[in-house]
Design an enzyme around this catalytic site. Structure first.
Site, short mmCIF file in Angstrom:
data_model
loop_
_atom_site.label_atom_id
_atom_site.label_comp_id
_atom_site.label_asym_id
_atom_site.label_seq_id
_atom_site.Cartn_x
_atom_site.Cartn_y
_atom_site.Cartn_z
N SER A 515 0.74 -1.34 -0.10
CA SER A 515 -0.25 -0.24 0.20
C SER A 515 1.37 1.39 -0.03
CB SER A 515 -0.53 0.16 0.83
OG SER A 515 -1.58 1.32 1.33
N TYR A 528 -4.74 -2.33 9.32
CA TYR A 528 -4.01 -2.23 7.20
C TYR A 528 -2.55 -1.80 7.25
CZ TYR A 528 -4.46 -1.89 2.26
OH TYR A 528 -4.80 -2.15 1.10
#
Length: 665
Positions: A515, A528
């Site tokens: 990410s 996350y």
């Protein structure tokens, strides 16, 4: 009629010798010792041998007394063996003393004792020119102990094992000393990397360069012979009467310059050749400089890393050439008129090269052969393949000729993706699986290998995103556990399941979808982003450890993509995002070009800002944290409302979205 007992029949020389012996009409029976674990190997080889009815395998091991043969077998052999041919040996210049002594010395001692017990007609010891050690000058077939020194345990133990044969008086003996044995001159058949084969990976890399001749220092002389010549000559000399207590050199009668050998294979590979050698004092100085690097720690690491990448053991630097010139006048005299002639290397180098590239090149799985591009025929595992980035990637891989192995929990959706691929003329297979289930993952990988034979690449795309601030997570430890379970542990579990197969093939590429949030500070994504960061660093370490095995990793720091995973976060309706198709293009770049990292300019800029001014970056990120509130679904007050079909953001929020395009806020 003649009877034989042969050790080492499954080795390269052994199996070629067996073909010669079994094809001989004068051969009545051939007993071969075989270890229990090698019985299947012997059976497979024997399928191609002539007159297999003459062959009798007996379970044994040269490292044991009586070669591990049972009393019944020893009784059966007593007085019936005309020739005991001892081929079993360890040939590995990198092996340690213990391994060499167990096989080469103890194995020979056990063979001598058995030969005496069964009253063998003659003991034939297949030795090596390595017994000459560092002897400089002409080493004749009558020479043995000349006070030479031995550079490796292999050299020493071959000398000592031959000495055992020479010093015993119970059984007549003959000794055969092959030089470096390469593959079959007609078929190229070879079973290990040895001698000039260590140069092949370097030659293969040079083949990508323009064929411009170059200059190199004189590396001295070597001596190589093809295995079919060795086997034919050995068979002829073994069966011929009147040759006991003699030694035979199975060598090239003329020394072969190392660079001439290099050129023969370079021509076969289409690589540049050495046009001129630098000899004399200057040439020796260059070689000495390379050898001197072993005393320079930093240089040694770099040198050894390069050698490992080329598949060349460092010990080869000191054993690349022979200081001895091996005379073979007596051997050539005995073979005169038999039709057993030594072929010229130039005439069979291309045959050896072709066999190596097809069967022995440790990195042959890397080579691309498909006409449709680098992914043509590649088997690519794609997790999270039922929708979003995974689905789009699968369609593109299939369109490029690859075979996507589709993984997700929902079978019906995987079936739909496969149907799309098949309708478009591609290939795909589906594997419904819960990636958090250790046993299920390993069974899935086993099934893939059973059905497809090999796995080339893995795309770890499956993931879970949780957008919630830490202050709303005090009693939600399960958020962090769930994120780690799928984003980190599941990915690592699958990587560990495929790595043994990939390392065996010396090829594999793993793509991890990370990410953009890992590159900067992404408020509300502590669960996350932390799980993605863990995978990032696992991959960095794995890439180092697997470097020598040809396994490579790409980390994609993916910006915001409009997938089902972000759909519940309504605020993202107002954010510019990539489409799954655009994201899949990034994955295809990772699969085709295999870079270490793929990201966006925004991610790189944010990462640089944090590294240069971490305090200021924290302050700016804190303001962003305040601008974008927690959603009502996350337990926040949801003050910033996004109406259906509307894209209303405050002025500050809109500016941040434009400034940090693709970032997760």
């Amino acid at each position: 009629m003649t009877n034989y007992l042969v050790t080492g029949a499954t080795g390269l020389i052994g199996r070629h010798f067996m073909r010669e012996v079994l094809a001989d009409p004068e051969t009545e029976r051939v007993w071969v010792t075989v270890r229990p674990g090698s019985r299947d190997k012997l059976d497979r080889m024997a399928r191609d041998w002539p007159n297999r009815d003459k062959l009798t395998p007996v379970i044994g091991d040269v490292s044991e007394e009586r070669l591990g043969l049972s009393e019944d077998v020893v009784q059966q052999l007593r007085g019936r063996v005309d020739h005991l041919v001892h081929l079993a040996a360890l040939y590995d210049i990198e092996a340690d003393d213990e391994a060499n002594e167990r096989i080469n010395i103890a194995g020979t001692a056990n063979t001598i004792a058995l030969a005496a017990e069964i009253r063998a007609g003659c003991l034939h010891q297949v030795s090596s020119v390595a017994v000459a050690g560092d002897f400089a000058g002409t080493f004749t077939e009558d020479m043995f102990d000349q006070g030479q020194r031995f550079p490796t345990p292999y050299h020493r133990t071959k000398f000592e094992s031959e000495k055992l044969v020479r010093d015993q008086h119970d059984v007549p003996w003959r000794v055969y000393r092959p030089s470096i044995v390469v593959g079959n001159s007609r078929t190229g058949e070879m079973d290990k990397i040895d001698g000039p084969y260590y140069l092949f990976p370097a030659i293969q890399k040079l083949a990508t360069l323009p064929a411009v001749p170059f200059v190199a220092p004189d590396l001295g002389d070597t001596n190589i012979v093809p295995v079919d010549y060795v086997a034919q000559a050995l068979h002829e000399l073994v069966k011929r009467p009147g040759l006991d207590y003699r030694t035979f050199h199975l060598v090239n009668p003329e020394p072969q310059p190392v660079l001439a050998v290099f050129n023969a294979f370079a021509r076969a590979a289409g690589a540049p050749t050495v046009a001129t050698t630098i000899g004399g004092k200057f040439g020796r100085t260059l070689v000495d400089v390379v050898k001197f690097t072993e005393h320079l720690p930093g240089v040694t690491i770099a040198r050894d890393a390069l050698l490992e990448r080329l598949g060349i053991p460092a010990v080869l630097l000191d054993n690349m050439n022979f200081p001895s010139v091996f005379s073979s006048a007596a051997t050539r005299k005995e073979l005169a008129g038999t039709g057993i002639d030594l072929p010229r290397l130039e005439d069979y180098a291309a045959t050896l090269w072709a066999y190596w590239t097809e069967h022995l090149d440790p990195f042959r799985a890397r080579r691309h052969r498909g006409p449709r591009g680098k992914l043509d025929g590649r088997h690519v595992i794609i997790t999270g393949a039922s929708s979003g980035i995974g689905r789009a990637t699968a369609l593109k891989v299939a369109a490029a000729g690859g075979v996507p192995l589709l993984v997700a929990r929902r079978q019906a959706e995987l079936e739909q993706v496969r149907k799309e691929i098949l309708d478009a003329g591609g290939k795909a297979a589906i594997y419904p699986c819960d990636l958090t289930d250790h046993e299920a993952v390993h069974k899935m990988v086993e099934q893939m290998l059973d059905e497809h034979g090999h796995i080339d690449m893995l795309v770890n795309n499956a993931g879970r995103s949780i957008r919630r601030s830490i202050r709303l997570s005090y009693d939600r430890m399960h958020d962090y556990e769930r994120a780690m379970a799928i984003n980190y542990f599941a990915a690592v579990r699958l990587i560990l399941a495929v790595l043994p197969h990939m390392t065996q093939r010396k090829f594999g590429h793993i793509v991890n979808i990370s990410s953009i949030g890992v590159q900067g500070i992404a408020p509300r994504f502590s669960a996350y982003v932390a799980s993605k960061a863990a995978l990032d660093y696992f991959s960095k370490i794995a890439a180092v450890e697997m470097h020598g095995d040809g396994i490579t990793f790409t980390t994609i720091h993916m910006p915001l993509v409009r997938t089902p995973m972000i759909r519940p976060t309504k605020i993202y309706d107002a954010f510019p995002t990539k489409s799954p198709d655009e994201a899949a293009d990034m994955v295809m770049d990772a699969l085709i070009n295999r870079p270490k990292h793929i990201g966006t300019p925004t991610g790189q800029l944010i990462n640089a800002a944090y590294n240069v001014t971490p305090g200021l970056t924290d302050a700016v990120a804190y303001q962003a944290f305040r601008v974008f509130p927690d959603s009502a679904a996350a337990g926040g007050d949801g003050k910033l409302k996004i109406g259906k079909g509307e894209r209303h953001l405050g002025r500050a929020a809109s500016a941040l979205v434009r400034l940090t395009r693709g970032f997760h806020w």
